[in-house]
Design a protein around this motif. Structure first.
Motif, PDB file in Angstrom:
ATOM      1  N   PRO A 150      81.648  -1.083  89.074  1.00  0.00           N
ATOM      2  CA  PRO A 150      82.032  -0.806  87.737  1.00  0.00           C
ATOM      3  C   PRO A 150      80.616  -0.891  87.042  1.00  0.00           C
ATOM      4  O   PRO A 150      80.635  -0.265  85.765  1.00  0.00           O
ATOM      5  N   ASP A 151      79.728  -1.752  87.054  1.00  0.00           N
ATOM      6  CA  ASP A 151      78.580  -2.043  86.152  1.00  0.00           C
ATOM      7  C   ASP A 151      77.547  -0.439  86.359  1.00  0.00           C
ATOM      8  O   ASP A 151      76.970  -0.194  85.313  1.00  0.00           O
ATOM      9  N   THR A 152      77.656  -0.093  87.429  1.00  0.00           N
ATOM     10  CA  THR A 152      76.865   1.342  87.500  1.00  0.00           C
ATOM     11  C   THR A 152      77.625   2.372  86.901  1.00  0.00           C
ATOM     12  O   THR A 152      76.845   3.135  86.060  1.00  0.00           O
ATOM     13  N   VAL A 153      79.064   2.311  87.122  1.00  0.00           N
ATOM     14  CA  VAL A 153      79.819   3.459  86.234  1.00  0.00           C
ATOM     15  C   VAL A 153      79.392   3.232  84.603  1.00  0.00           C
ATOM     16  O   VAL A 153      79.296   4.177  83.728  1.00  0.00           O
ATOM     17  N   ALA A 154      79.558   1.945  84.114  1.00  0.00           N
ATOM     18  CA  ALA A 154      79.539   1.467  82.823  1.00  0.00           C
ATOM     19  C   ALA A 154      77.797   2.124  82.433  1.00  0.00           C
ATOM     20  O   ALA A 154      77.987   2.577  81.226  1.00  0.00           O
ATOM     21  N   MET A 155      76.943   1.748  83.097  1.00  0.00           N
ATOM     22  CA  MET A 155      75.727   1.952  82.913  1.00  0.00           C
ATOM     23  C   MET A 155      75.430   3.518  82.394  1.00  0.00           C
ATOM     24  O   MET A 155      74.810   4.053  81.592  1.00  0.00           O
ATOM     25  N   VAL A 156      75.733   4.309  83.467  1.00  0.00           N
ATOM     26  CA  VAL A 156      75.452   5.650  83.525  1.00  0.00           C
ATOM     27  C   VAL A 156      76.474   6.457  82.536  1.00  0.00           C
ATOM     28  O   VAL A 156      76.075   7.492  81.662  1.00  0.00           O
ATOM     29  N   ASP A 157      77.644   5.945  82.079  1.00  0.00           N
ATOM     30  CA  ASP A 157      78.386   6.105  81.145  1.00  0.00           C
ATOM     31  C   ASP A 157      77.762   6.008  79.837  1.00  0.00           C
ATOM     32  O   ASP A 157      77.476   6.958  78.861  1.00  0.00           O
ATOM     33  N   GLU A 158      77.183   5.023  79.450  1.00  0.00           N
ATOM     34  CA  GLU A 158      76.323   4.716  78.291  1.00  0.00           C
ATOM     35  C   GLU A 158      74.965   5.526  78.217  1.00  0.00           C
ATOM     36  O   GLU A 158      74.666   6.037  77.209  1.00  0.00           O
ATOM     37  N   MET A 159      74.475   6.232  79.354  1.00  0.00           N
ATOM     38  CA  MET A 159      73.261   6.937  79.370  1.00  0.00           C
ATOM     39  C   MET A 159      73.859   8.258  78.948  1.00  0.00           C
ATOM     40  O   MET A 159      72.745   8.981  78.741  1.00  0.00           O
ATOM     41  N   GLY A 160      75.045   8.541  79.012  1.00  0.00           N
ATOM     42  CA  GLY A 160      75.475   9.821  78.799  1.00  0.00           C
ATOM     43  C   GLY A 160      75.684  10.733  80.002  1.00  0.00           C
ATOM     44  O   GLY A 160      76.087  11.975  79.689  1.00  0.00           O
ATOM     45  N   ALA A 161      76.137  10.394  80.930  1.00  0.00           N
ATOM     46  CA  ALA A 161      76.609  10.818  82.025  1.00  0.00           C
ATOM     47  C   ALA A 161      77.759  11.950  82.027  1.00  0.00           C
ATOM     48  O   ALA A 161      78.692  11.085  81.415  1.00  0.00           O
ATOM     49  N   LYS A 162      77.802  12.976  82.116  1.00  0.00           N
ATOM     50  CA  LYS A 162      79.124  13.713  81.871  1.00  0.00           C
ATOM     51  C   LYS A 162      80.070  13.672  83.133  1.00  0.00           C
ATOM     52  O   LYS A 162      81.281  14.176  82.873  1.00  0.00           O
ATOM     53  N   LEU A 163      79.664  13.563  84.311  1.00  0.00           N
ATOM     54  CA  LEU A 163      80.096  13.016  85.336  1.00  0.00           C
ATOM     55  C   LEU A 163      79.813  12.278  86.364  1.00  0.00           C
ATOM     56  O   LEU A 163      78.388  12.238  86.361  1.00  0.00           O
ATOM     57  N   ILE A 164      80.634  11.405  87.008  1.00  0.00           N
ATOM     58  CA  ILE A 164      79.993  10.382  88.035  1.00  0.00           C
ATOM     59  C   ILE A 164      80.809  10.667  89.332  1.00  0.00           C
ATOM     60  O   ILE A 164      81.950  10.753  89.437  1.00  0.00           O
ATOM     61  N   VAL A 165      79.933  11.167  90.278  1.00  0.00           N
ATOM     62  CA  VAL A 165      80.512  11.483  91.596  1.00  0.00           C
ATOM     63  C   VAL A 165      80.597  10.131  92.676  1.00  0.00           C
ATOM     64  O   VAL A 165      79.238   9.670  92.545  1.00  0.00           O
ATOM     65  N   ILE A 166      81.353   9.721  93.177  1.00  0.00           N
ATOM     66  CA  ILE A 166      81.368   8.488  93.871  1.00  0.00           C
ATOM     67  C   ILE A 166      81.646   8.689  95.203  1.00  0.00           C
ATOM     68  O   ILE A 166      82.756   9.406  95.546  1.00  0.00           O
ATOM     69  N   SER A 167      80.265   8.672  96.107  1.00  0.00           N
ATOM     70  CA  SER A 167      80.534   9.126  97.434  1.00  0.00           C
ATOM     71  C   SER A 167      80.669   8.056  98.445  1.00  0.00           C
ATOM     72  O   SER A 167      80.027   7.067  98.315  1.00  0.00           O
ATOM     73  N   ASN A 168      81.596   8.339  99.451  1.00  0.00           N
ATOM     74  CA  ASN A 168      81.689   7.160 100.452  1.00  0.00           C
ATOM     75  C   ASN A 168      80.447   7.520 101.280  1.00  0.00           C
ATOM     76  O   ASN A 168      79.832   8.629 101.766  1.00  0.00           O
ATOM     77  N   THR A 169      80.096   6.429 102.134  1.00  0.00           N
ATOM     78  CA  THR A 169      79.126   6.575 103.325  1.00  0.00           C
ATOM     79  C   THR A 169      79.518   7.354 104.460  1.00  0.00           C
ATOM     80  O   THR A 169      80.650   7.094 104.882  1.00  0.00           O
ATOM     81  N   THR A 170      78.896   8.420 104.721  1.00  0.00           N
ATOM     82  CA  THR A 170      79.083   9.295 105.790  1.00  0.00           C
ATOM     83  C   THR A 170      78.531   8.986 107.037  1.00  0.00           C
ATOM     84  O   THR A 170      77.335   8.766 106.935  1.00  0.00           O
ATOM     85  N   PRO A 171      78.924   8.913 108.438  1.00  0.00           N
ATOM     86  CA  PRO A 171      78.211   8.598 109.601  1.00  0.00           C
ATOM     87  C   PRO A 171      77.418   9.841 109.817  1.00  0.00           C
ATOM     88  O   PRO A 171      77.451  10.426 111.084  1.00  0.00           O
ATOM     89  N   GLU A 172      76.340  10.040 109.202  1.00  0.00           N
ATOM     90  CA  GLU A 172      75.088  11.165 109.401  1.00  0.00           C
ATOM     91  C   GLU A 172      74.076  10.595 109.102  1.00  0.00           C
ATOM     92  O   GLU A 172      73.844   9.404 108.454  1.00  0.00           O
ATOM     93  N   GLY A 173      72.870  10.904 109.908  1.00  0.00           N
ATOM     94  CA  GLY A 173      71.507  10.712 109.569  1.00  0.00           C
ATOM     95  C   GLY A 173      71.455   9.110 109.839  1.00  0.00           C
ATOM     96  O   GLY A 173      71.844   8.367 110.632  1.00  0.00           O
TER      97      GLY A 173
END
Length: 202
Positions: free
Chosen positions: A161-184
């Motif tokens: 929630p704090d990450t989303v609020a921070m980048v929204d305040e910074m002016g991000a037009k979109l935030i992609v929230i990615s799940n951890t994938t079992p690669e690498g």
């Protein structure tokens, strides 16, 4: 096909705990991506109708011909985007030369503070660099597509929630929230990183 994803490099200064490219970077870093190869690929795909290019890596901005790749892509009529941790775009001189040829960027920001993000990225100073790069991009043009990607693990999910609020305040037009994938790197320690489904639902 109208969109091309181009892996420009298999090297990166960060050591993200969850890096899906970690094994590929180890495998392919001995084969550097040359300018001649990139130019050939871009021209070939432009002739076949590709109109959008997303440049990724590794960290693509550290490629010595990164700006030339952008410049040629625009010359061929492509819309340009990059997935980045902000390494070179955090430098004002580099950003000033690159951003006129870049339409959008997906910045990797994995927490609302240096304490959280740097732990995820495995490098002290990463948070400062990527947020500076984001601000450089936002200052370049109000039309610039400044987006954010956050990979969710057990280390940062409670800070989401704090990450989303921070980048929204910074002016991000979109935030992609990615799940951890079992690669690498995430494959190597998936049980320690992956957020349980019940927690993801919450």
């Amino acid at each position: 096909m109208e969109r091309l994803e181009l892996h420009l490099t298999y090297t990166c200064p960060e050591r993200c705990l969850f890096c899906s490219e970690d094994h590929r970077m180890d495998r392919y870093k001995q084969f550097p991506v040359t300018w001649a190869r990139v130019a050939t690929v871009l021209r070939m795909h432009a002739q076949n109708g590709v109109r959008n290019i997303h440049i990724t890596g590794g960290e693509p901005t550290i490629h010595p011909r990164f700006i030339d790749v952008l410049r040629l892509s625009k010359k061929l009529g492509m819309r340009t985007s990059v997935g980045t941790i902000g390494t070179m775009l955090s430098r004002p001189d580099f950003a000033q030369r690159a951003l006129p040829f870049l339409d959008e960027a997906l910045f990797s920001i994995h927490g609302p503070s240096a304490e959280v993000h740097d732990k995820m990225a495995g490098r002290v100073g990463s948070f400062q660099r990527v947020t500076t790069a984001f601000r450089n991009a936002r200052a370049h043009s109000p039309r610039f597509g400044a987006y954010v990607n956050t990979v969710v693990t057990r280390h940062n999910v409670d800070h989401l929630p704090d990450t989303v609020a921070m980048v929204d305040e910074m002016g991000a037009k979109l935030i992609v929230i990615s799940n951890t994938t079992p690669e690498g790197a995430a494959f190597d320690q998936y049980a320690k990183l992956a957020v349980p489904l019940a927690k993801l639902r919450e």
